[in-house]
Design a protein around this motif. Structure first.
Motif, short mmCIF file in Angstrom:
data_model
loop_
_atom_site.label_atom_id
_atom_site.label_comp_id
_atom_site.label_asym_id
_atom_site.label_seq_id
_atom_site.Cartn_x
_atom_site.Cartn_y
_atom_site.Cartn_z
N GLU A 141 29.22 16.67 38.12
CA GLU A 141 28.08 17.54 38.41
C GLU A 141 28.40 18.36 39.65
OE1 GLU A 141 24.01 19.05 38.55
OE2 GLU A 141 25.43 18.44 37.04
N GLY A 142 27.95 19.60 39.71
CA GLY A 142 28.23 20.46 40.85
C GLY A 142 29.38 21.41 40.56
N GLU A 143 30.02 21.89 41.61
CA GLU A 143 31.02 22.93 41.46
C GLU A 143 32.44 22.44 41.77
OE1 GLU A 143 29.76 26.04 44.01
OE2 GLU A 143 27.98 26.54 42.84
N GLY A 144 32.63 21.14 41.83
CA GLY A 144 33.94 20.62 42.21
C GLY A 144 34.99 20.61 41.13
N LEU A 163 41.99 19.20 24.38
CA LEU A 163 41.42 18.89 25.69
C LEU A 163 40.23 17.96 25.48
CD1 LEU A 163 41.39 19.47 28.77
CD2 LEU A 163 39.65 21.21 28.28
N VAL A 164 40.27 16.81 26.12
CA VAL A 164 39.17 15.86 26.05
C VAL A 164 38.41 15.94 27.38
CG1 VAL A 164 38.50 13.44 25.78
CG2 VAL A 164 40.48 14.35 24.52
N ALA A 165 37.21 16.50 27.33
CA ALA A 165 36.39 16.69 28.53
C ALA A 165 35.38 15.55 28.63
CB ALA A 165 35.68 18.04 28.48
N VAL A 166 35.44 14.81 29.74
CA VAL A 166 34.61 13.62 29.92
C VAL A 166 33.65 13.84 31.09
CG1 VAL A 166 34.61 11.15 30.45
CG2 VAL A 166 36.46 12.14 29.06
N HIS A 167 32.37 13.65 30.83
CA HIS A 167 31.36 13.69 31.89
C HIS A 167 30.56 12.41 31.82
CE1 HIS A 167 28.41 14.95 34.76
NE2 HIS A 167 27.44 14.94 33.86
N ALA A 168 30.67 11.59 32.86
CA ALA A 168 29.93 10.33 32.92
C ALA A 168 28.74 10.49 33.85
CB ALA A 168 30.85 9.20 33.40
N TRP A 169 27.64 9.87 33.50
CA TRP A 169 26.44 10.00 34.29
C TRP A 169 25.66 8.70 34.27
CZ3 TRP A 169 21.28 9.98 32.31
CH2 TRP A 169 21.21 9.78 30.92
N SER A 170 24.78 8.54 35.23
CA SER A 170 23.94 7.34 35.29
C SER A 170 22.53 7.75 35.67
CB SER A 170 24.47 6.35 36.33
OG SER A 170 25.76 5.88 35.96
N ALA A 171 21.55 7.25 34.92
CA ALA A 171 20.15 7.48 35.25
C ALA A 171 19.72 6.48 36.31
CB ALA A 171 19.29 7.33 34.00
N ARG A 216 32.86 14.54 25.63
CA ARG A 216 32.35 13.18 25.70
C ARG A 216 31.36 13.07 26.86
NH1 ARG A 216 37.79 9.36 24.97
NH2 ARG A 216 38.60 10.40 23.09
N VAL A 217 30.09 12.89 26.54
CA VAL A 217 29.06 12.63 27.54
C VAL A 217 28.78 11.14 27.50
CG1 VAL A 217 26.70 13.08 28.26
CG2 VAL A 217 28.09 14.93 27.33
N ILE A 218 29.07 10.46 28.58
CA ILE A 218 29.01 8.99 28.59
C ILE A 218 28.08 8.52 29.70
CG2 ILE A 218 30.37 6.89 28.94
CD1 ILE A 218 32.81 8.51 27.92
N GLU A 219 27.13 7.67 29.33
CA GLU A 219 26.29 7.05 30.34
C GLU A 219 26.98 5.79 30.82
OE1 GLU A 219 21.75 5.40 31.15
OE2 GLU A 219 22.38 5.93 29.12
N GLY A 220 27.37 5.80 32.07
CA GLY A 220 28.08 4.66 32.63
C GLY A 220 28.99 5.09 33.76
N PRO A 221 29.75 4.17 34.32
CA PRO A 221 30.63 4.48 35.45
C PRO A 221 31.72 5.48 35.06
CG PRO A 221 30.32 2.11 35.22
CD PRO A 221 29.77 2.74 33.97
N ALA A 222 31.92 6.50 35.91
CA ALA A 222 32.94 7.51 35.64
C ALA A 222 34.34 6.91 35.65
CB ALA A 222 32.83 8.63 36.67
N ARG A 223 34.56 5.95 36.54
CA ARG A 223 35.89 5.33 36.63
C ARG A 223 36.28 4.72 35.30
NH1 ARG A 223 37.55 0.11 37.14
NH2 ARG A 223 39.44 -0.34 38.39
N GLN A 224 35.38 3.95 34.72
CA GLN A 224 35.67 3.29 33.45
C GLN A 224 35.86 4.31 32.33
OE1 GLN A 224 32.84 0.25 32.36
NE2 GLN A 224 33.44 0.28 30.21
N ALA A 225 35.00 5.33 32.30
CA ALA A 225 35.09 6.34 31.24
C ALA A 225 36.42 7.09 31.30
CB ALA A 225 33.93 7.33 31.38
N LEU A 226 36.87 7.44 32.49
CA LEU A 226 38.12 8.19 32.63
C LEU A 226 39.33 7.32 32.30
CD1 LEU A 226 37.40 10.24 35.87
CD2 LEU A 226 37.53 11.09 33.52
N LEU A 227 39.32 6.08 32.74
CA LEU A 227 40.46 5.21 32.47
C LEU A 227 40.56 4.90 30.97
CD1 LEU A 227 40.35 2.75 35.50
CD2 LEU A 227 41.97 4.63 35.10
#
Length: 272
Positions: A141-144, A163-171, A216-227
């Motif tokens: 999220e953001g401009e980084g 290209l596999v684009a992964v964005h992980a998020w947590s509510a 891939r929009v994944i609810e959960g830790p970004a570290r786990q999703a990327l690995l």
């Protein structure tokens, strides 16, 4: 004059693996390859350069090759060289690495300070020698992530792969998990729904590079999703923000984690 891809060598097996990866990358993008050995004192520098050069000539004879020996601190020399480099390529472990370390101190320091993309060649040889046909990009999220997304698209385009684009998020605790719908919690978590974060980040580069994209929009830790995504990837790409009021980059906990644990080469791309 085309700026070169620079690979740091120190004679370790990891740095020789980085030389092999960098030679293939130089062929892929049609750029020169520059071998750099930097150490305060090293009487075997010429032998190291000769051995690495011979390795490149055998594996990638068409590459325009140059080399350099600098008698100074390796991190400082590599960061300085990166100011005019296509990218810096480093091994995951150096000769001075302590037993049990997952990432060499020089590689970590350079990844945190360089002005250009830094690729740390990680993973077992069997993984690197397997073509998965995926380049993974972590989108935050953001401009980084803007520059990193451009880099990842370029890599996927050059490799003729997905290209596999992964964005992980947590509510936040107690919020309803609705990745496609705005909620009262949006100002505290996402200014936009997660799926839109991903779409917005990819839009500009996708118009420039014609590479198939898997979102891939994944609810959960970004570290786990990327690995998990990197387990079937040829390259993992992450972005790094500039630190306000300080030299270097803000690697963050997620980037540190993937730099230490990724099963494939990982590129850290600074935001311009």
């Amino acid at each position: 004059m085309t700026i070169p891809l620079v690979v740091g060598i120190d004679g370790s097996e990891a740095s020789l693996e980085a030389v092999d990866w960098a030679a293939d990358e130089a062929v892929l993008h049609g750029v020169p390859l520059h071998l750099l050995h930097a150490a305060a004192r090293d009487h075997e520098a010429s032998e190291l350069i000769d051995a690495a050069s011979e390795r490149v000539r055998k594996g990638a004879p068409s590459v325009q090759l140059s080399s350099e020996v600098l008698h100074e601190d390796a991190t400082a020399a590599l960061v300085d060289e990166g100011r005019n480099a296509y990218a810096l390529v480093l091994g995951s472990r150096g000769l001075g690495g302590l037993s049990g370390m997952l990432l060499g101190s020089v590689s970590l320091a350079v990844a945190a300070r360089a002005d250009c993309p830094v690729v740390v060649v990680r993973g077992a040889a069997e993984h690197r020698n397997t073509r998965f046909g995926n380049v993974v990009i972590g989108v935050e999220e953001g401009e980084g992530s803007g520059t990193a997304v451009q880099f990842a698209f370029r890599e996927a385009h050059a490799r003729h792969c997905r290209l596999v684009a992964v964005h992980a998020w947590s509510a936040p605790f107690g919020a309803i998990s609705t990745p496609h719908v705005s909620s009262p919690y949006a100002p505290r978590t996402h200014r936009r729904p997660p799926a839109r974060v991903l779409d917005d980040a990819l839009r500009e580069a996708s118009e420039q590079y014609r590479a198939p994209v898997s979102r891939r929009v994944i609810e959960g830790p970004a570290r786990q999703a990327l690995l998990e995504a990197a387990s079937e990837a040829d390259l993992l790409v992450v972005g790094a923000r500039r630190r306000q009021g300080h030299l270097g980059l803000q690697l963050g906990l997620i980037n540190h984690a993937v730099l230490h644990h990724a099963p494939c080469p990982i590129a850290v791309v600074p935001r311009i």
